[in-house]
Design a protein around this motif. Structure first.
Motif, PDB file in Angstrom:
ATOM      1  N   GLY A  64      22.731  27.043  81.940  1.00  0.00           N
ATOM      2  CA  GLY A  64      22.250  28.318  82.443  1.00  0.00           C
ATOM      3  C   GLY A  64      23.190  29.478  82.172  1.00  0.00           C
ATOM      4  N   GLU A  65      24.192  29.271  81.326  1.00  0.00           N
ATOM      5  CA  GLU A  65      25.122  30.348  81.004  1.00  0.00           C
ATOM      6  C   GLU A  65      24.420  31.419  80.174  1.00  0.00           C
ATOM      7  OE1 GLU A  65      27.927  30.671  82.311  1.00  0.00           O
ATOM      8  OE2 GLU A  65      28.774  28.694  82.762  1.00  0.00           O
ATOM      9  N   ASP A  66      24.854  32.664  80.372  1.00  0.00           N
ATOM     10  CA  ASP A  66      24.308  33.808  79.647  1.00  0.00           C
ATOM     11  C   ASP A  66      25.081  33.967  78.333  1.00  0.00           C
ATOM     12  OD1 ASP A  66      23.487  36.265  78.691  1.00  0.00           O
ATOM     13  OD2 ASP A  66      24.052  37.391  80.493  1.00  0.00           O
ATOM     14  N   PRO A  67      24.412  33.915  77.175  1.00  0.00           N
ATOM     15  CA  PRO A  67      25.161  34.059  75.918  1.00  0.00           C
ATOM     16  C   PRO A  67      25.911  35.381  75.818  1.00  0.00           C
ATOM     17  CG  PRO A  67      22.786  34.180  75.535  1.00  0.00           C
ATOM     18  CD  PRO A  67      22.982  33.683  76.931  1.00  0.00           C
ATOM     19  N   ALA A  68      25.405  36.425  76.470  1.00  0.00           N
ATOM     20  CA  ALA A  68      26.082  37.717  76.436  1.00  0.00           C
ATOM     21  C   ALA A  68      27.375  37.701  77.253  1.00  0.00           C
ATOM     22  CB  ALA A  68      25.154  38.814  76.959  1.00  0.00           C
ATOM     23  N   ARG A  69      27.523  36.704  78.106  1.00  0.00           N
ATOM     24  CA  ARG A  69      28.731  36.541  78.907  1.00  0.00           C
ATOM     25  C   ARG A  69      29.459  35.255  78.523  1.00  0.00           C
ATOM     26  NH1 ARG A  69      31.112  40.475  81.377  1.00  0.00           N
ATOM     27  NH2 ARG A  69      31.876  39.067  83.003  1.00  0.00           N
ATOM     28  N   SER A  70      29.297  34.879  77.262  1.00  0.00           N
ATOM     29  CA  SER A  70      29.911  33.655  76.740  1.00  0.00           C
ATOM     30  C   SER A  70      30.602  33.970  75.422  1.00  0.00           C
ATOM     31  CB  SER A  70      28.845  32.572  76.508  1.00  0.00           C
ATOM     32  OG  SER A  70      28.108  32.298  77.678  1.00  0.00           O
ATOM     33  N   VAL A  71      31.515  33.093  75.020  1.00  0.00           N
ATOM     34  CA  VAL A  71      32.200  33.249  73.737  1.00  0.00           C
ATOM     35  C   VAL A  71      32.463  31.871  73.155  1.00  0.00           C
ATOM     36  CG1 VAL A  71      34.485  33.352  74.855  1.00  0.00           C
ATOM     37  CG2 VAL A  71      34.191  34.235  72.532  1.00  0.00           C
ATOM     38  N   MET A  72      32.339  31.778  71.833  1.00  0.00           N
ATOM     39  CA  MET A  72      32.673  30.559  71.104  1.00  0.00           C
ATOM     40  C   MET A  72      34.012  30.775  70.419  1.00  0.00           C
ATOM     41  SD  MET A  72      31.644  27.493  70.092  1.00  0.00           S
ATOM     42  CE  MET A  72      33.002  26.513  69.403  1.00  0.00           C
ATOM     43  N   ILE A  73      34.932  29.828  70.581  1.00  0.00           N
ATOM     44  CA  ILE A  73      36.241  29.901  69.935  1.00  0.00           C
ATOM     45  C   ILE A  73      36.388  28.697  69.007  1.00  0.00           C
ATOM     46  CG2 ILE A  73      38.739  30.001  70.253  1.00  0.00           C
ATOM     47  CD1 ILE A  73      38.301  31.170  73.009  1.00  0.00           C
ATOM     48  N   GLY A  74      36.609  28.972  67.714  1.00  0.00           N
ATOM     49  CA  GLY A  74      36.733  27.877  66.761  1.00  0.00           C
ATOM     50  C   GLY A  74      37.406  28.318  65.482  1.00  0.00           C
ATOM     51  N   ASP A  75      37.600  27.355  64.568  1.00  0.00           N
ATOM     52  CA  ASP A  75      38.370  27.641  63.356  1.00  0.00           C
ATOM     53  C   ASP A  75      37.540  27.681  62.083  1.00  0.00           C
ATOM     54  OD1 ASP A  75      37.984  24.785  63.600  1.00  0.00           O
ATOM     55  OD2 ASP A  75      39.459  24.514  62.000  1.00  0.00           O
ATOM     56  N   ARG A  76      36.244  27.334  62.138  1.00  0.00           N
ATOM     57  CA  ARG A  76      35.448  27.256  60.916  1.00  0.00           C
ATOM     58  C   ARG A  76      34.250  28.203  60.981  1.00  0.00           C
ATOM     59  NH1 ARG A  76      36.351  22.905  57.636  1.00  0.00           N
ATOM     60  NH2 ARG A  76      35.459  24.399  56.159  1.00  0.00           N
ATOM     61  N   HIS A  77      33.635  28.447  59.812  1.00  0.00           N
ATOM     62  CA  HIS A  77      32.504  29.381  59.751  1.00  0.00           C
ATOM     63  C   HIS A  77      31.311  28.899  60.566  1.00  0.00           C
ATOM     64  CE1 HIS A  77      31.144  26.578  56.599  1.00  0.00           C
ATOM     65  NE2 HIS A  77      29.947  27.050  56.825  1.00  0.00           N
ATOM     66  N   HIS A  78      31.213  27.572  60.762  1.00  0.00           N
ATOM     67  CA  HIS A  78      30.127  27.042  61.587  1.00  0.00           C
ATOM     68  C   HIS A  78      30.207  27.576  63.017  1.00  0.00           C
ATOM     69  CE1 HIS A  78      30.300  24.260  58.227  1.00  0.00           C
ATOM     70  NE2 HIS A  78      29.084  23.850  58.534  1.00  0.00           N
ATOM     71  N   ASP A  79      31.423  27.729  63.516  1.00  0.00           N
ATOM     72  CA  ASP A  79      31.588  28.232  64.880  1.00  0.00           C
ATOM     73  C   ASP A  79      31.118  29.680  64.987  1.00  0.00           C
ATOM     74  OD1 ASP A  79      33.019  25.851  65.933  1.00  0.00           O
ATOM     75  OD2 ASP A  79      34.549  26.442  64.506  1.00  0.00           O
ATOM     76  N   VAL A  80      31.503  30.490  64.014  1.00  0.00           N
ATOM     77  CA  VAL A  80      31.129  31.902  64.008  1.00  0.00           C
ATOM     78  C   VAL A  80      29.622  32.064  63.822  1.00  0.00           C
ATOM     79  CG1 VAL A  80      31.460  34.117  62.841  1.00  0.00           C
ATOM     80  CG2 VAL A  80      33.401  32.552  63.114  1.00  0.00           C
ATOM     81  N   ALA A  81      29.049  31.349  62.859  1.00  0.00           N
ATOM     82  CA  ALA A  81      27.621  31.460  62.563  1.00  0.00           C
ATOM     83  C   ALA A  81      26.765  30.942  63.709  1.00  0.00           C
ATOM     84  CB  ALA A  81      27.292  30.703  61.279  1.00  0.00           C
ATOM     85  N   ALA A  82      27.183  29.839  64.309  1.00  0.00           N
ATOM     86  CA  ALA A  82      26.413  29.266  65.417  1.00  0.00           C
ATOM     87  C   ALA A  82      26.406  30.195  66.615  1.00  0.00           C
ATOM     88  CB  ALA A  82      26.984  27.907  65.799  1.00  0.00           C
ATOM     89  N   ALA A  83      27.556  30.791  66.905  1.00  0.00           N
ATOM     90  CA  ALA A  83      27.625  31.731  68.028  1.00  0.00           C
ATOM     91  C   ALA A  83      26.686  32.908  67.798  1.00  0.00           C
ATOM     92  CB  ALA A  83      29.060  32.218  68.203  1.00  0.00           C
TER      93      ALA A  83
END
Length: 212
Positions: free
Chosen positions: A151-170
């Motif tokens: 139930g987390e709000d994506p606008a109040r969430s952040v993805m932290i990672g090292d690869r382009h998959h993390d950035v693109a998925a977020a």
């Protein structure tokens, strides 16, 4: 700070290269790809292996994955170490009021054993990874599942990672991302991230700035 922080595992929290690479070398060797086994395999760490094996031109990715898992469970899973400063950074983020979640491309059956082994598991509200059959291999699907379940709000969430998959998925699920420079990704992969962090101790402040 009522926000959700989704953290990648390999290359973000844990330097797992030794165990992953040794297991990849074994899998590639026994499936008849010695030339690939002798190459630099760092690029394969992070994305789903079914995708990486196919990209490498392996005609039977399933067989390679099965061989990899045999070796990984036998010897590679704990041949890793938590990056210096990660536990302290996670604790600081949690003390600021954020909720921590694991979001990894590694099957959760393995990921949960690893986070427990290295003492990271108690810091997470929940841990998410694909199923062993490949369900939710794409991290966008994984994040969508995690958001729906928590139930987390994506606008109040952040993805932290090292690869382009993390950035693109977020971006796909509508949340911002932060890239880390100490893992296995390259600068070319981080386009779209709100910032690139060079040290784990920068994580708490970077998260706070996003939601100030």
């Amino acid at each position: 700070m009522s926000v959700a922080v989704f953290l990648d595992l390999d290359g973000t929290l844990v330097d797992s290269r030794p165990g992953i690479v040794s297991s990849l070398v074994y899998a590639l060797t026994v499936t008849g790809h010695p030339e690939l086994a002798a190459s630099d395999l760092t690029w394969m760490i992070g994305p789903p292996f079914v995708e990486s094996f196919a990209k490498a031109g392996i005609s039977d990715p399933a067989a390679a994955i099965e061989a990899y898992r045999v070796k990984y469970q036998e010897a590679g899973m704990y041949d890793a170490q938590v990056y210096a400063g990660i536990p302290e950074a996670m604790d600081a983020i949690g003390l600021a009021g954020a909720r921590l979640y694991l979001a990894t491309a590694k099957p959760h059956a393995y990921a949960k054993l690893i986070t427990a082994h290295f003492g990271l598991a108690p810091r997470f509200v929940a841990e998410y990874g694909p199923e062993l059959d490949g369900t939710r291999n794409w991290k966008g699907d994984l994040l969508a599942h995690a958001l729906a379940e928590t139930g987390e709000d994506p606008a109040r969430s952040v993805m932290i990672g090292d690869r382009h998959h993390d950035v693109a998925a977020a971006a796909e699920v509508g949340m911002p991302s932060l890239a880390v420079g100490w893992g296995y990704g390259t600068a070319a992969e981080w386009h779209g991230a709100r910032a690139v962090l060079e040290r784990p101790d920068q994580m708490p402040e970077a998260v706070a700035r996003l939601f100030a």
